[in-house]
Design an enzyme around this catalytic site. Structure first.
Site, PDB file in Angstrom:
ATOM      1  N   SER A 155       9.764 -27.995  45.702  1.00  0.00           N
ATOM      2  CA  SER A 155       9.233 -29.166  45.821  1.00  0.00           C
ATOM      3  C   SER A 155       7.681 -29.814  45.043  1.00  0.00           C
ATOM      4  CB  SER A 155       9.677 -29.193  46.621  1.00  0.00           C
ATOM      5  OG  SER A 155      11.059 -29.347  47.884  1.00  0.00           O
TER       6      SER A 155
ATOM      7  N   LYS B 189       9.078 -32.588  43.244  1.00  0.00           N
ATOM      8  CA  LYS B 189       9.565 -34.158  43.412  1.00  0.00           C
ATOM      9  C   LYS B 189       8.426 -35.086  42.996  1.00  0.00           C
ATOM     10  CE  LYS B 189      12.518 -31.289  47.255  1.00  0.00           C
ATOM     11  NZ  LYS B 189      12.285 -30.825  48.985  1.00  0.00           N
TER      12      LYS B 189
ATOM     13  N   TYR C 183      18.997 -30.793  39.779  1.00  0.00           N
ATOM     14  CA  TYR C 183      18.003 -29.905  40.726  1.00  0.00           C
ATOM     15  C   TYR C 183      18.152 -29.318  41.284  1.00  0.00           C
ATOM     16  CZ  TYR C 183      16.102 -30.293  45.508  1.00  0.00           C
ATOM     17  OH  TYR C 183      14.979 -29.530  46.601  1.00  0.00           O
TER      18      TYR C 183
ATOM     19  N   TYR D  78       6.036 -32.819  54.353  1.00  0.00           N
ATOM     20  CA  TYR D  78       6.705 -32.610  55.602  1.00  0.00           C
ATOM     21  C   TYR D  78       6.482 -32.738  56.551  1.00  0.00           C
ATOM     22  CZ  TYR D  78       8.868 -30.091  50.994  1.00  0.00           C
ATOM     23  OH  TYR D  78       9.189 -29.615  50.207  1.00  0.00           O
TER      24      TYR D  78
ATOM     25  N   VAL E 224       8.463 -24.621  48.711  1.00  0.00           N
ATOM     26  CA  VAL E 224       8.557 -23.151  48.734  1.00  0.00           C
ATOM     27  C   VAL E 224       8.520 -21.718  47.906  1.00  0.00           C
ATOM     28  CG1 VAL E 224       9.888 -24.184  51.088  1.00  0.00           C
ATOM     29  CG2 VAL E 224      11.414 -23.400  48.548  1.00  0.00           C
TER      30      VAL E 224
HETATM   31  O1  DON Z   1      15.978 -27.581  47.812  1.00  0.00           O
HETATM   32  C1  DON Z   1      15.218 -26.021  48.107  1.00  0.00           C
HETATM   33  O2  DON Z   1      15.379 -26.059  48.946  1.00  0.00           O
HETATM   34  C2  DON Z   1      14.514 -25.566  47.477  1.00  0.00           C
HETATM   35  N1  DON Z   1      15.050 -26.085  45.847  1.00  0.00           N
HETATM   36  C3  DON Z   1      13.360 -26.260  47.622  1.00  0.00           C
HETATM   37  C4  DON Z   1      12.873 -27.091  48.855  1.00  0.00           C
HETATM   38  C5  DON Z   1      11.019 -27.420  48.577  1.00  0.00           C
HETATM   39  O3  DON Z   1      10.439 -26.422  48.138  1.00  0.00           O
HETATM   40  C6  DON Z   1      11.053 -27.423  50.171  1.00  0.00           C
HETATM   41  N2  DON Z   1       9.393 -27.019  50.278  1.00  0.00           N
HETATM   42  N3  DON Z   1       8.357 -26.833  50.350  1.00  0.00           N
END
Ligand code: DON
Length: 303
Positions: free
Chosen positions: A61, A64, A187, A239, A257
């Site tokens: 993320s 983003k 994505y 978040y 993540v």
């Molecule tokens: O879409 C997802 O769930 C992951 N590719 C990215 C989510 C993410 O990194 C949330 N972060 N803390």
């Protein structure tokens, strides 16, 4: 500065025990939970790093805000924010709850909003779109070697049904246009780009310098876009922990993540930290502790 970084690493490394590796994307669960890296780059271009700052991890993320910048540059501010809001949700990053109704995602830092943003990237096909995203990441990271981690990408693709469902609903409601499978595929690829702490610190340094690359001194992002993205990182980047992070650390930041957090100190530093053990919200636990210590010791909070 290097001594402060080494201290903050030593003082906070053990917190990895309080976190867990992301296991909903199986390839991410293979990381070494004890690994920690820190990189700080000032706007004169000096860099300070310690620990495993050259270890590669998936950007997840942290991508983003960077893709958001490209989507705004490809379209314009009104076009993007007509489809995606700018308000914090207080919900988990992959939540579906607040999509009911108009399906306009609350902000571009949660998955739904980020998928909508990715759908706005220009290019004749997915290959060209991904190349444009990757090249933009490379430019901001000042690293031509950034590439896709194929294993993470495939793992993400295999387990990405929540993201697919968000995207199909947004398509149904007219928030996104085009082939949903292609959009989520783009994505997944964007999230699977491999970076190091240094790469994300370099990206953050451009934001800290209000859109001008500190080394080349060339403007890469308009001041206005840089300001919007930094603001969204401050209000939504961590978040449903963005509020307490603002109190404890007080910096615009974006977590992923994969274990990375990118943070910026206006007109001073870009910071990248890595530690793959996550708290229950999906933020690097050691990364947040390190940022808290750095913020206190160097008096960095913007508040
Ligand atoms: O879409 C997802 O769930 C992951 N590719 C990215 C989510 C993410 O990194 C949330 N972060 N803390």
């Amino acid at each position: 500065m290097n001594a402060i970084l080494r201290d903050s690493l030593k003082n906070n490394q053990a917190y990895y025990k309080e976190g867990e590796l992301a296991n909903y994307i199986p390839a991410l669960a293979k990381a070494d939970s004890k690994a920690v890296g820190i990189s700080m780059i000032d706007i004169e271009g000096n860099s300070y790093s310690t620990g495993e700052y050259e270890k590669k991890f998936a950007i997840q993320s942290v991508s983003k805000p960077i893709t958001l910048i490209l989507a705004i540059m490809d379209n314009d501010i009104d076009f993007v924010f007509n489809k995606v809001g700018v308000e914090p949700t207080g919900d988990p990053f992959n939540s579906i709850i607040k999509l009911t109704g108009s399906a306009k995602p609350y902000n571009p830092m949660i998955n739904a909003g980020a998928i909508a943003v990715t759908s706005m990237i220009k290019g004749k096909d997915n290959e060209e779109k991904f190349k444009r995203i990757l090249n933009f990441f490379r430019k901001l990271a000042k690293n031509d070697k950034l590439k896709l981690d194929q294993e993470i990408y495939l793992s993400e693709k295999e387990t990405g049904d929540r993201n697919r469902s968000l995207a199909y609903y947004m398509k149904d409601q007219g928030i996104i246009e085009g082939d949903v499978e292609e959009i989520v595929d783009l994505y997944f690829k964007q999230c699977s780009i491999e970076v190091t702490c240094k790469d994300i610190a370099n990206m953050a340094a451009v934001l800290a310098n209000q859109g001008v690359d500190p080394i080349t001194e060339k403007r890469v992002i308009s001041k206005k876009i840089a300001r919007i993205v930094r603001t969204l990182m401050t209000t939504c980047g961590m978040y449903d922990k963005s509020g307490s992070f603002a109190i404890e650390v007080g910096l615009a930041a974006k977590s992923g993540v994969g274990g990375g957090i990118m943070a910026e100190v206006p007109k001073k530093f870009g910071i990248g930290v890595y530690g793959p053990a996550l708290d229950d919200k999906g933020n690097s636990i050691v990364g947040m502790k390190i940022l808290k210590e750095l913020s206190q010791r160097l008096n960095l909070s913007i508040f």
